[in-house]
Write a protein that holds these residues in place. Structure first.
Motif, PDB file in Angstrom:
ATOM      1  N   LYS A 110       0.912  -1.300  -0.008  1.00 43.27           N
ATOM      2  CA  LYS A 110      -0.169   0.039   0.081  1.00 43.27           C
ATOM      3  C   LYS A 110       0.510   1.303   0.087  1.00 43.27           C
ATOM      4  N   PHE A 111       1.570   0.883   0.268  1.00 43.64           N
ATOM      5  CA  PHE A 111       2.918   2.536   1.215  1.00 43.64           C
ATOM      6  C   PHE A 111       3.637   2.963  -0.236  1.00 43.64           C
ATOM      7  N   ILE A 112       4.166   1.508  -0.678  1.00 40.68           N
ATOM      8  CA  ILE A 112       4.765   2.023  -2.036  1.00 40.68           C
ATOM      9  C   ILE A 112       4.212   2.697  -2.873  1.00 40.68           C
ATOM     10  N   ALA A 113       2.484   1.729  -3.260  1.00 43.96           N
ATOM     11  CA  ALA A 113       2.299   2.823  -3.654  1.00 43.96           C
ATOM     12  C   ALA A 113       1.887   4.118  -3.185  1.00 43.96           C
ATOM     13  N   LEU A 114       1.420   4.837  -2.844  1.00 47.28           N
ATOM     14  CA  LEU A 114       1.545   6.105  -2.127  1.00 47.28           C
ATOM     15  C   LEU A 114       2.320   6.290  -1.939  1.00 47.28           C
ATOM     16  N   LEU A 115       3.647   5.773  -1.837  1.00 45.38           N
ATOM     17  CA  LEU A 115       5.058   6.739  -2.230  1.00 45.38           C
ATOM     18  C   LEU A 115       5.120   7.335  -3.796  1.00 45.38           C
ATOM     19  N   SER A 116       4.688   6.597  -4.902  1.00 46.39           N
ATOM     20  CA  SER A 116       4.450   6.150  -6.084  1.00 46.39           C
ATOM     21  C   SER A 116       3.402   7.237  -6.587  1.00 46.39           C
ATOM     22  N   LEU A 117       2.759   6.930  -5.986  1.00 43.77           N
ATOM     23  CA  LEU A 117       1.588   8.499  -6.223  1.00 43.77           C
ATOM     24  C   LEU A 117       1.908   9.905  -5.826  1.00 43.77           C
ATOM     25  N   ALA A 118       2.262   9.897  -5.086  1.00 42.82           N
ATOM     26  CA  ALA A 118       2.693  10.679  -4.113  1.00 42.82           C
ATOM     27  C   ALA A 118       3.566  12.060  -5.375  1.00 42.82           C
ATOM     28  N   ASN A 119       3.915  11.275  -5.452  1.00 42.55           N
ATOM     29  CA  ASN A 119       5.923  11.873  -5.811  1.00 42.55           C
ATOM     30  C   ASN A 119       5.779  11.968  -7.494  1.00 42.55           C
ATOM     31  N   LEU A 120       4.279  10.927  -8.507  1.00 46.52           N
ATOM     32  CA  LEU A 120       4.100  10.937  -9.919  1.00 46.52           C
ATOM     33  C   LEU A 120       4.289  12.270 -10.531  1.00 46.52           C
ATOM     34  N   SER A 121       3.323  13.271 -10.445  1.00 40.56           N
ATOM     35  CA  SER A 121       3.234  14.503 -10.918  1.00 40.56           C
ATOM     36  C   SER A 121       3.511  15.628  -9.478  1.00 40.56           C
ATOM     37  N   ASP A 122       3.647  15.915  -9.741  1.00 43.10           N
ATOM     38  CA  ASP A 122       4.566  17.176  -9.024  1.00 43.10           C
ATOM     39  C   ASP A 122       4.078  18.525  -9.296  1.00 43.10           C
ATOM     40  N   ASP A 123       2.879  18.995 -10.692  1.00 43.05           N
ATOM     41  CA  ASP A 123       2.275  19.901 -10.779  1.00 43.05           C
ATOM     42  C   ASP A 123       1.147  20.154 -10.279  1.00 43.05           C
ATOM     43  N   LYS A 124       0.346  19.285  -9.417  1.00 37.65           N
ATOM     44  CA  LYS A 124      -0.894  19.512  -9.342  1.00 37.65           C
ATOM     45  C   LYS A 124      -0.768  19.567  -7.607  1.00 37.65           C
ATOM     46  N   PRO A 125      -2.207  20.199  -7.581  1.00 43.91           N
ATOM     47  CA  PRO A 125      -2.758  20.245  -5.507  1.00 43.91           C
ATOM     48  C   PRO A 125      -2.632  19.503  -5.167  1.00 43.91           C
ATOM     49  N   LEU A 126      -2.142  19.389  -4.197  1.00 46.77           N
ATOM     50  CA  LEU A 126      -1.860  19.158  -2.454  1.00 46.77           C
ATOM     51  C   LEU A 126      -3.262  18.080  -2.732  1.00 46.77           C
ATOM     52  N   GLU A 127      -3.830  18.694  -2.600  1.00 54.91           N
ATOM     53  CA  GLU A 127      -6.281  18.599  -2.330  1.00 54.91           C
ATOM     54  C   GLU A 127      -6.456  17.024  -3.375  1.00 54.91           C
ATOM     55  N   LEU A 128      -5.336  17.204  -4.792  1.00 52.34           N
ATOM     56  CA  LEU A 128      -5.771  16.033  -5.453  1.00 52.34           C
ATOM     57  C   LEU A 128      -4.824  14.639  -5.359  1.00 52.34           C
ATOM     58  N   ILE A 129      -4.316  14.692  -4.358  1.00 52.56           N
ATOM     59  CA  ILE A 129      -3.612  13.686  -4.102  1.00 52.56           C
ATOM     60  C   ILE A 129      -4.779  13.186  -2.572  1.00 52.56           C
ATOM     61  N   HIS A 130      -4.832  14.130  -1.708  1.00 43.60           N
ATOM     62  CA  HIS A 130      -5.811  14.004  -0.928  1.00 43.60           C
ATOM     63  C   HIS A 130      -6.887  13.610  -1.039  1.00 43.60           C
ATOM     64  N   MET A 131      -6.793  13.116  -1.756  1.00 39.34           N
ATOM     65  CA  MET A 131      -8.607  13.062  -2.352  1.00 39.34           C
ATOM     66  C   MET A 131      -8.485  11.570  -2.816  1.00 39.34           C
ATOM     67  N   SER A 132      -7.075  11.576  -3.305  1.00 35.70           N
ATOM     68  CA  SER A 132      -6.984   9.830  -3.794  1.00 35.70           C
ATOM     69  C   SER A 132      -6.545   8.731  -2.133  1.00 35.70           C
ATOM     70  N   LEU A 133      -5.902   9.154  -1.558  1.00 29.26           N
ATOM     71  CA  LEU A 133      -5.748   8.875  -0.510  1.00 29.26           C
ATOM     72  C   LEU A 133      -7.158   8.294   1.015  1.00 29.26           C
ATOM     73  N   VAL A 134      -8.105   9.580   0.872  1.00 28.35           N
ATOM     74  CA  VAL A 134      -9.065   9.195   1.139  1.00 28.35           C
ATOM     75  C   VAL A 134     -10.060   8.173   0.783  1.00 28.35           C
ATOM     76  N   ARG A 135     -10.026   8.006  -0.312  1.00 28.57           N
ATOM     77  CA  ARG A 135     -10.159   7.124  -1.701  1.00 28.57           C
ATOM     78  C   ARG A 135      -9.514   5.909  -1.240  1.00 28.57           C
ATOM     79  N   ALA A 136      -8.313   5.644  -1.135  1.00 27.20           N
ATOM     80  CA  ALA A 136      -7.952   4.228  -1.556  1.00 27.20           C
ATOM     81  C   ALA A 136      -8.295   4.098   0.768  1.00 27.20           C
ATOM     82  N   LYS A 137      -8.171   4.509   1.622  1.00 28.15           N
ATOM     83  CA  LYS A 137      -8.914   4.422   2.448  1.00 28.15           C
ATOM     84  C   LYS A 137      -9.759   3.322   2.518  1.00 28.15           C
TER      85      LYS A 137
END
Length: 412
Positions: free
Chosen positions: A266-293
């Motif tokens: 899970k956290f390898i995937a999370l780490l990958s996603l969080a660093n895959l796109s470096d020009d997007k709002p953090l809230e987009l990552i946050h939405m992905s985190l909530v959906r993942a859990k």
């Protein structure tokens, strides 16, 4: 004390979260709920209700109050530093409501109004207002353009509501709006088709490993060793109290010993996603985190695809098209994910289509859709609220770890 709630982000001009608007299932029109003592006690005992800090993290909360609540039953427990009092369509407010608003301002609260008609400066309440919210889909464009200078001159901040495309955001930003509410940031931007850069291929490889049924520690170590920053961030994630409260983890092998294969995936995937796109709002990552859990909790309850943690991965990757500004089929052609994950992300799985519909219902406060999906999945709807609350809390904790290392988005 809140159990049945939705939240919607309000972003600033740099696409950082300024606040969340909270929408209550038990309140009229999403307003602050006035629960009978017995019901409040029952919720507290059975559904692990959240506090405002759990829901909004370190951000402010917009809370809509009905006039009667403001006049006679305004809750004394709310903190004026974290709560913005919202009043909807305050046309021709009564003397009692004006007095209540004055009192609330004296307590230190900011006052926001939701005003599709762009309130006249001649109304008595105008001098009390800190923030005006305008539904840009319902309000005449010429009226908005005409009135915005008056609000700016009065030092009143402006929130554009229903900002659902990047074009909407650009237009409202140009008009002079300060804040933006709507899921425009979760939509792909129209750009020239592009492939993932070579510098991101380590992350792509890690995403692929997280979706494999087997676990090859040496292979994962080899990928991470190519980039020292990845190793540092993975350990930072794993030692986040929201994820691991028991042990100080010093290496990936150490993490595997104490946390197990599924959690590490899970956290390898999370780490990958969080660093895959470096020009997007953090809230987009946050939405992905909530959906993942949330997807992970749903999968566990239904005994679906637990290793690899398919539910977690599908929730985490469900916004990849917005993160990478490509259509989902084009994204998936470039990623080494399993057919099962790919099919779900392409909408070919009834099980995970229900999960995605549920997430969107919580994100949009679409209560009837939650009831519908609870029946389709044979869940008690209150249990769904509990699991979504848990996902919010988990996402807040992980976000706090990510945010210090996440680049600011580039505003185009």
């Amino acid at each position: 004390m809140f159990a049945f709630i939705a939240r919607q982000p309000i972003l600033d001009r740099e696409k950082d979260v300024f606040a969340y608007e909270l929408l209550f299932r038990d309140g009229k029109g999403g307003a602050y709920p006035e629960l009978e003592p017995e019901k409040a006690k029952y919720i507290a005992q059975h559904f692990h209700p959240l506090g405002l800090d759990d829901i909004s993290g370190e951000k402010q909360s917009f809370i809509h109050f009905n006039p009667d609540t403001l006049i006679s039953r305004f809750p004394t427990s709310l903190n004026p530093e974290s709560v913005i009092v919202q009043l909807n369509e305050p046309n021709a407010p009564t003397p009692g409501l004006l007095e209540a608003c004055t009192h609330i301002k004296d307590l230190g609260f900011k006052l926001a109004i939701d005003d599709p008609l762009m309130l006249s400066g001649k109304q008595d309440i105008f001098s009390l207002i800190d923030i005006v919210k305008v539904d840009v889909t319902r309000t005449n464009y010429d009226l908005i353009e005409k009135n915005i200078p008056r609000y700016i001159d009065s030092n009143i901040k402006l929130v554009a509501e229903q900002v659902n495309t990047h074009e909407d955001f650009d237009s409202c930003r140009s008009l002079g709006f300060d804040f933006f509410q709507g899921y425009f940031f979760a939509m792909p931007e129209a750009r020239i088709q592009r492939h993932l850069p070579a510098s991101k291929m380590n992350l792509v490889d890690l995403m692929g490993e997280s979706a494999r049924s087997d676990f090859n520690l040496n292979r994962i170590n080899q990928i991470i060793e190519r980039d020292a920053a990845l190793s540092f961030l993975l350990l930072k994630f794993i030692n986040n109290p929201a994820i691991n409260k028991r042990y100080k983890i010093t290496s990936l092998k150490h993490a595997l010993t104490y946390m197990g294969e599924v959690e590490i995936k899970k956290f390898i995937a999370l780490l990958s996603l969080a660093n895959l796109s470096d020009d997007k709002p953090l809230e987009l990552i946050h939405m992905s985190l909530v959906r993942a859990k949330f997807f992970d909790l749903l999968s566990q309850q239904r005994g679906v695809h637990l290793n690899p943690p398919i539910g977690f991965l599908i929730g985490l990757f469900s916004l990849l098209d917005a993160l990478l500004d490509q259509d989902m089929p084009d994204v998936l052609k470039q990623l080494p994910l399993t057919d099962e994950v790919n099919d779900a992300l392409l909408g070919k799985s009834d099980e995970f289509n229900s999960y995605i519909s549920l997430s969107r219902a919580f994100e949009g406060a679409l209560w009837m859709n939650i009831i519908k999906q609870s029946k389709a999945l044979d869940f008690d709807q209150k249990q769904l609220h509990m699991m979504y609350n848990q996902a919010i809390q988990w996402g807040n904790g992980v976000r706090s770890t990510i945010s210090a290392y996440f680049p600011k988005p580039v505003i185009r």
